[in-house]
Design a protein around this motif. Structure first.
Motif, short mmCIF file in Angstrom:
data_model
loop_
_atom_site.label_atom_id
_atom_site.label_comp_id
_atom_site.label_asym_id
_atom_site.label_seq_id
_atom_site.Cartn_x
_atom_site.Cartn_y
_atom_site.Cartn_z
N PHE A 26 1.93 5.36 0.13
CA PHE A 26 2.93 4.69 0.95
C PHE A 26 2.44 3.27 1.22
O PHE A 26 1.39 3.08 1.85
CB PHE A 26 3.12 5.43 2.27
N VAL A 27 3.19 2.28 0.76
CA VAL A 27 2.79 0.87 0.89
C VAL A 27 3.57 0.26 2.04
O VAL A 27 4.82 0.23 2.01
CB VAL A 27 3.04 0.11 -0.42
N VAL A 28 2.87 -0.24 3.05
CA VAL A 28 3.52 -0.82 4.22
C VAL A 28 3.00 -2.24 4.44
O VAL A 28 1.91 -2.59 3.99
CB VAL A 28 3.28 0.03 5.48
N GLY A 29 3.80 -3.04 5.14
CA GLY A 29 3.40 -4.41 5.43
C GLY A 29 4.60 -5.22 5.88
O GLY A 29 5.74 -4.76 5.80
N PRO A 30 4.36 -6.44 6.34
CA PRO A 30 5.47 -7.30 6.77
C PRO A 30 6.38 -7.66 5.60
O PRO A 30 6.02 -7.47 4.43
CB PRO A 30 4.77 -8.55 7.32
N LEU A 335 -1.32 2.44 2.29
CA LEU A 335 -1.92 1.15 1.99
C LEU A 335 -1.24 0.10 2.87
O LEU A 335 -0.02 -0.06 2.83
CB LEU A 335 -1.75 0.79 0.52
N VAL A 336 -2.03 -0.63 3.64
CA VAL A 336 -1.52 -1.64 4.56
C VAL A 336 -1.74 -3.02 3.96
O VAL A 336 -2.88 -3.41 3.67
CB VAL A 336 -2.22 -1.54 5.93
N LEU A 337 -0.65 -3.77 3.76
CA LEU A 337 -0.73 -5.12 3.20
C LEU A 337 -0.69 -6.15 4.32
O LEU A 337 0.08 -6.02 5.27
CB LEU A 337 0.43 -5.37 2.24
N LYS A 338 -1.54 -7.18 4.18
CA LYS A 338 -1.58 -8.27 5.15
C LYS A 338 -1.60 -9.60 4.41
O LYS A 338 -2.53 -9.88 3.66
CB LYS A 338 -2.82 -8.17 6.04
N PRO A 339 -0.56 -10.44 4.60
CA PRO A 339 -0.57 -11.75 3.95
C PRO A 339 -1.51 -12.71 4.65
O PRO A 339 -1.74 -12.61 5.85
CB PRO A 339 0.89 -12.21 4.09
N GLY A 340 -2.09 -13.63 3.87
CA GLY A 340 -2.98 -14.64 4.43
C GLY A 340 -2.96 -15.89 3.56
O GLY A 340 -2.26 -15.95 2.55
N GLY A 346 -5.02 -5.77 0.72
CA GLY A 346 -4.57 -4.39 0.87
C GLY A 346 -5.71 -3.52 1.38
O GLY A 346 -6.81 -3.54 0.81
N THR A 347 -5.45 -2.78 2.45
CA THR A 347 -6.47 -1.94 3.07
C THR A 347 -5.92 -0.55 3.30
O THR A 347 -4.80 -0.40 3.81
CB THR A 347 -6.92 -2.52 4.43
N ALA A 348 -6.67 0.48 2.92
CA ALA A 348 -6.27 1.85 3.21
C ALA A 348 -6.24 2.06 4.72
O ALA A 348 -7.09 1.53 5.45
CB ALA A 348 -7.22 2.84 2.56
N ALA A 349 -5.26 2.83 5.20
CA ALA A 349 -5.14 3.06 6.64
C ALA A 349 -6.41 3.71 7.20
O ALA A 349 -6.73 3.51 8.37
CB ALA A 349 -3.93 3.94 6.93
N SER A 350 -7.12 4.45 6.38
CA SER A 350 -8.35 5.10 6.84
C SER A 350 -9.43 4.09 7.22
O SER A 350 -10.38 4.44 7.92
CB SER A 350 -8.88 6.03 5.75
N ARG A 351 -9.27 2.83 6.78
CA ARG A 351 -10.27 1.80 7.07
C ARG A 351 -9.83 0.85 8.18
O ARG A 351 -10.54 -0.12 8.47
CB ARG A 351 -10.58 1.02 5.79
N ILE A 352 -8.68 1.14 8.79
CA ILE A 352 -8.24 0.33 9.93
C ILE A 352 -9.17 0.61 11.12
O ILE A 352 -9.52 1.76 11.40
CB ILE A 352 -6.79 0.66 10.31
N SER A 353 -9.56 -0.41 11.82
CA SER A 353 -10.51 -0.28 12.92
C SER A 353 -10.00 0.71 13.97
O SER A 353 -8.85 0.61 14.42
CB SER A 353 -10.75 -1.66 13.57
#
Length: 384
Positions: A26-30, A335-340, A346-353
């Motif tokens: 599941f790919v999520v992000g803004p 998978l969490v996407l973050k633009p910069g 891309g970071t797996a949700a399991s690695r979110i702080s």
């Protein structure tokens, strides 16, 4: 065959990203973070591998190398665009690696050219380009070995696997009026959906439509007896009976179906198309669109069962909190996407702080990921 790992370099939003892929992702992000572009990397390889496609055509329909190269690329990976896959065939079958790096010519034509194409089987290199023949004839570098039947014999299972990738983002209006579609990828958005159903052998088609009809009865109770019919000109149409105060009801076709009904029919059909096809990848773009929240809440279970039954992997993009709230969804499946400024990460949700402690405190995954995926200044939208 299954994808175990996907790496992108200088592909659209992504300067670099490495992704582990399981049965579901599941790919999520803004908005504009690259969810669609991530799915398109696999569609791109499908277009290269498909008969009648190839590297030049796959890039032409995407606007050329300049349109797919990340704006933050600069000299990273020499400025080349790269896509790499690690694949496995069953539990005891061979492992494969496929790498493709490309750029464009510096001459006036600016044609796409290969900088590296690598294929490994069980860590043994069976293709590594450019080779001696490429150096003797630079024109060869305008084509991948994957698209040439006389060159892909030793890794044809990889070619067939990629050619079988399926994508779904149905636009209901294109089902109702296919002539509105523009460009060669209109079929991915529904313009050829009815034709695909019509080309399916009658016995298989009837069985699939019957299963879809059974599912529709639970969410669209008045709609029943779904079938494929042809008009006087031979054009295919979906047709069903809509029950109302008259005993015989009324006949309806795709022109009368709601957007949500058409999208659900398309999703259920695609999941059955993959059934029995070992190792097929199914790409879904926001499957929750136009569907009631109670239907959306049950989609993860539907997708999971379809993946197990059809031996398929499902990769989808979503903004839906209902999908993320599914209790069976693992942290490594998101998978969490973050633009910069240097492209999207891309970071797996399991690695979110603190994700484990937050879940333990009673927060849902959707609540945890909300701040991670929301635009940072979204509150200013109400000031306009």
């Amino acid at each position: 065959m299954r994808i175990e790992h996907l790496s992108l370099m200088n592909w659209r939003n992504f300067k670099t990203v490495d992704i582990a892929v399981g049965d579901r992702l599941f790919v999520v992000g803004p908005n504009a973070s690259g969810k669609s572009n991530l799915l398109d990397a696999l569609m791109f390889l499908r277009d290269v591998a498909t008969v009648g496609g190839g590297l030049q055509q796959a890039l032409k329909i995407r606007g050329g190398v300049a349109r797919v190269r990340c704006l933050a690329a600069r000299n990273f990976n020499h400025g080349w665009v790269g896509i790499e896959l690690d694949l496995r065939t069953g539990r005891s079958g061979p492992t494969w690696t496929y790498q493709l790096h490309f750029t464009r010519e510096r001459r006036e034509a600016h044609r796409p050219i290969i900088r590296r194409e690598l294929v490994k089987k069980d860590q043994h290199t069976i293709l590594d380009r450019p080779d001696v023949d490429d150096k003797a004839d630079k024109e060869r570098l305008t084509q991948t070995s994957m698209e040439q039947v006389n060159s892909n014999r030793e890794f044809r299972p990889v070619v067939e696997f990629l050619a079988a990738v399926r994508y779904l983002h149905l636009v209901p209006q294109l089902i109702r009026d296919p002539e509105l579609a523009q460009g060669p990828n209109g079929g991915s958005f529904g313009s050829d959906f009815l034709v695909r159903i019509a080309k399916t052998p009658e016995r298989t088609r009837t069985a699939r439509l019957n299963r879809i009809n059974t599912a529709l009865r639970s969410v669209v109770p008045q709609l029943e007896n779904l079938s494929l019919e042809r008009d006087e000109a031979g054009r295919p149409h979906l047709q069903a009976r809509y029950r109302h105060w008259r005993i015989e009801g009324a006949r309806q076709d795709e022109q009368d179906f709601s957007d949500g009904t058409l999208r659900l029919i398309g999703l259920l059909w695609l999941l059955q198309e993959g059934s029995g096809k070992a190792g097929r990848v199914i790409l879904l773009e926001e499957p929750e669109l136009s569907l009631h929240t109670e239907i959306v809440r049950r989609l993860p279970t539907v997708l999971s069962r379809a993946a197990r039954h059809g031996k398929s992997q499902i990769i989808l993009s979503t903004h839906s909190t209902e999908l993320l709230n599914d209790p069976g969804l693992g942290l490594d499946e998101v998978l969490v996407l973050k633009p910069g400024d240097e492209g999207t990460t891309g970071t797996a949700a399991s690695r979110i702080s603190d994700v484990d402690s937050l879940l333990g405190a009673g927060m849902s995954l959707a609540e945890i990921l909300g701040p991670e995926t929301a635009p940072p200044s979204v509150h200013q939208l109400t000031l306009l």
